[in-house]
Design an enzyme around this catalytic site. Structure first.
Site, PDB file in Angstrom:
ATOM      1  N   ASP A 166       6.549  21.821  21.678  1.00  0.00           N
ATOM      2  CA  ASP A 166       7.503  20.787  21.276  1.00  0.00           C
ATOM      3  C   ASP A 166       8.877  21.424  21.093  1.00  0.00           C
ATOM      4  OD1 ASP A 166       8.550  18.385  20.558  1.00  0.00           O
ATOM      5  OD2 ASP A 166       7.549  18.235  18.623  1.00  0.00           O
ATOM      6  N   HIS A 184       5.386  17.694   9.753  1.00  0.00           N
ATOM      7  CA  HIS A 184       5.368  16.253   9.500  1.00  0.00           C
ATOM      8  C   HIS A 184       4.020  15.815   8.946  1.00  0.00           C
ATOM      9  CE1 HIS A 184       8.597  15.912  12.900  1.00  0.00           C
ATOM     10  NE2 HIS A 184       9.021  16.565  11.849  1.00  0.00           N
ATOM     11  N   GLU A 217       3.329  23.628  18.670  1.00  0.00           N
ATOM     12  CA  GLU A 217       3.033  22.654  17.611  1.00  0.00           C
ATOM     13  C   GLU A 217       1.538  22.397  17.551  1.00  0.00           C
ATOM     14  OE1 GLU A 217       5.497  19.263  17.077  1.00  0.00           O
ATOM     15  OE2 GLU A 217       3.891  18.035  16.213  1.00  0.00           O
ATOM     16  N   TYR A 257       0.524  21.808  21.539  1.00  0.00           N
ATOM     17  CA  TYR A 257       1.476  21.649  22.642  1.00  0.00           C
ATOM     18  C   TYR A 257       2.805  22.325  22.332  1.00  0.00           C
ATOM     19  CZ  TYR A 257       3.876  17.744  20.192  1.00  0.00           C
ATOM     20  OH  TYR A 257       4.574  16.971  19.297  1.00  0.00           O
ATOM     21  N   ARG A 302       2.108   3.681  10.954  1.00  0.00           N
ATOM     22  CA  ARG A 302       1.848   5.078  10.574  1.00  0.00           C
ATOM     23  C   ARG A 302       3.124   5.606   9.941  1.00  0.00           C
ATOM     24  NH1 ARG A 302       2.806  10.216  13.733  1.00  0.00           N
ATOM     25  NH2 ARG A 302       3.812   8.783  15.157  1.00  0.00           N
TER      26      ARG A 302
END
Lengths: 62, 507
Positions: free
Chosen positions: B100, B160, B105, B98, B246
């Site tokens: 971002d 990340h 990303e 997508y 998470r």
């Protein structure tokens, strides 16, 4: 010491293959600090536009 | 990898489009994502996401944004819906692609093994590059994609890491264990950077270990775009929130090196496993955001870290405290865990003995040796814009241009996965996680998808939307379900099977 709860852990057979392959199979090799072969790498580096980083602007990401 | 936990990587790619500027990147990144030519489904299910919720038990009113971004906004720009702006695509391999904030990303599917994770991370590079090439063919403008974390002008974007952790691990323990670990793991996770991007009383630094270290000003917070923290406290488990959190790690660099990616995620997962056992270090690092910058910029590679108790340690020795405990608890668990323990130890020893001997494994060392080779050959010094351009080109994911790709081609960087693993990951999800359910759904019933996300899928059957909840499918039981999915001949049977045989009236 606390126990890891078994029901939350996947029970799978232990993989036999190592994390990376031995050197003679194209995997990990001993540390090699030889300088890269100048012939190809330097040719590629000389092609880099010296102003590319100056022009390179991004929006903030996360 | 022990313990079996869901792992993921989300990489925001840098993008440069010939003839365009930063003000155009929201549109350009969107167009690149929309150029994806494979089977996919969407839109994304944003209703299950809440990035303002904090692991510490509260929710913030708003997230910090980078004021410099406003310089790139066009007030008169045609309005585009949030859905179109993001242009989310879920792929048959279970991944998410997508736009971002003006960066294409790629978020890998959930993986259990490092080998799968590295293969899917590498597959993400190929997928984003294929999109860029397709878009370039459409427009005639060359597009270059960079897997890095900085534009050298003060703007940073992330890679990340995601780790599923039992909710009953106290936040204070995670904080105590992870902050010193994150500060010091930079010695093997850094992707290397020419120069410095923050003001302050810092000496001139021609080259530092980390792309990201300049951009952390907080020890812990929920923010990600501005005033970034070493420990991100966003609380979006995408699983049963009563049982799991998470951990969303934003302080690492985007690694090109497969070895560095595996060591970064593998060692961090083992430290989390120690936290799950109740372990935490008995010291804290003094002023950690300052410590990571100092460590990253240390020209002599002494990497000294001050502890709050007044002692000073080498980062390698501090890492060995974690390694030693991890060895004691997890040695012999499985081959991948033993591999991480062995490679972690070897890297620390090599960094002590001769830091640049890790140039066959670590990005920062590989890039430094490459740049030094060039400087020697051209009789140049560590100055000038050209070095930044060479730094940038290390991260170009196009193998026709990228300097990292050239090193790999010459066999100078160690690999973790085979080419066949990457080819498979382009289309196949991991067989042992819920990503298989998501990927199977996209491949077989993609046209019925109404909404799709990490935790649930909405499917249209006979004018009604039926929700399939994936949040409970985070343990080993999903393997049995994955094996049975081919038994479902129709979408209705598939939904019933994933729901465990329970029928639902839909909504």
């Amino acid at each position: 010491m606390l126990e890891i709860r078994g029901e939350e852990r996947t029970q799978r057979p232990v993989p036999r293959e190592p994390w990376t392959k031995p050197a003679d199979e194209g995997g990990p090799k001993p540390p090699d600090v030889r300088r890269p072969d100048p012939s190809d790498l330097l040719r590629r580096m000389r092609r880099v536009d010296p102003d590319q980083a100056r022009r390179y602007r991004q929006r903030s990401g996360q | 990898m022990f313990p079996a936990r869901l792992l993921g990587l989300e990489t925001e790619y840098g993008i440069h489009v010939e003839g365009k500027g930063a003000a155009d990147l929201l549109d350009e990144a969107r167009a690149v994502v929309r150029a994806y030519a494979g089977t996919c489904a969407g839109p994304w299910d944003y209703r299950c996401e809440d990035p303002r919720r904090d692991l510490r038990g509260f929710r913030v009113d708003q997230l910090a944004s980078n004021p410099q971004d406003a310089l790139y906004d066009h007030p008169g720009r045609p309005a585009v819906s949030h859905e179109e702006q993001r242009s989310d695509r879920v792929l048959t391999n279970g991944a998410r692609l997508y736009n971002d904030h003006g960066h294409p990303e790629y978020a890998t599917p959930e993986c259990l093994t490092l080998r799968d994770l590295v293969a899917h991370d590498r597959a993400g590079e190929r997928i984003v590059l294929a999109c860029a090439r397709r878009r370039s063919q459409e427009t005639g403008s060359h597009i270059q994609i960079y897997k890095n974390n900085t534009d050298f002008h003060g703007m940073s974007y992330g890679c990340h890491e995601d780790y599923l952790v039992p909710r009953d691990v106290p936040f204070e323990r995670l904080h105590a264990a992870l902050v010193p670990f994150f500060v010091t793991r930079t010695i093997f996770t850094g992707a290397g950077k020419v120069g410095v991007e923050t003001d302050g009383p810092w000496p001139e630094t021609p080259y530092q270990l980390s792309q990201r270290a300049d951009f952390f000003t907080e020890e812990a917070s929920v923010d990600t775009l501005h005033r970034r923290p070493l420990l991100n406290t966003r609380d979006e488990p995408h699983a049963d929130p009563q049982r799991y959190l998470r951990l969303h790690v934003i302080c690492g660099d985007a690694n090109l090196s497969e070895f560095a990616t595996a060591l970064k995620v593998g060692s961090t997962s083992l430290v989390l496993a120690l936290c799950e056992l109740g372990w935490q270090p008995l010291f804290r690092v003094r002023r950690p955001t300052e410590a990571i910058r100092r460590l990253s910029r240390d020209p002599e590679y002494r990497w000294l870290v001050e502890r709050e108790d007044g002692r000073t340690m080498r980062a390698t020795d501090l890492q060995r405290l974690y390694l030693s405990e991890a060895r004691r608890c997890f040695a012999g668990a499985d081959a991948e865990t033993d591999g991480i323990l062995a490679e972690w130890a070897r890297v620390l020893d090599d960094l002590d003995a001769n830091p640049l001997s890790t140039a066959d494994r670590l990005d920062w060392a590989a890039k430094r040796v490459l740049l030094e080779t060039y400087l020697e050959a051209e009789h140049l010094s560590w100055e000038g814009e050209l070095l930044r351009s060479l730094d940038l080109e290390y991260h170009n994911i196009d193998p026709d241009y990228g300097l990292h790709a050239a090193l790999v081609e010459e066999g100078r960087l160690r690999r973790v996965v085979e080419e066949t693993d990457i080819q498979s990951a382009l289309v196949q999800p991991p067989a042992d996680t819920r990503a298989y359910v998501r990927g199977d759904c996209v491949r077989r019933f993609g046209t019925a998808v109404q909404r799709i996300g990490w935790g649930r899928i909405g499917l249209r059957v006979e004018e009604r939307t039926h929700w399939v909840d994936l949040r409970a499918l985070v343990d080993g039981k999903v393997v049995h379900l994955n094996r049975r999915l081919p038994e479902a001949a129709t979408l209705a049977e598939w939904i019933e099977l994933v729901r465990g045989g329970k029928k639902d009236a839909g909504n």
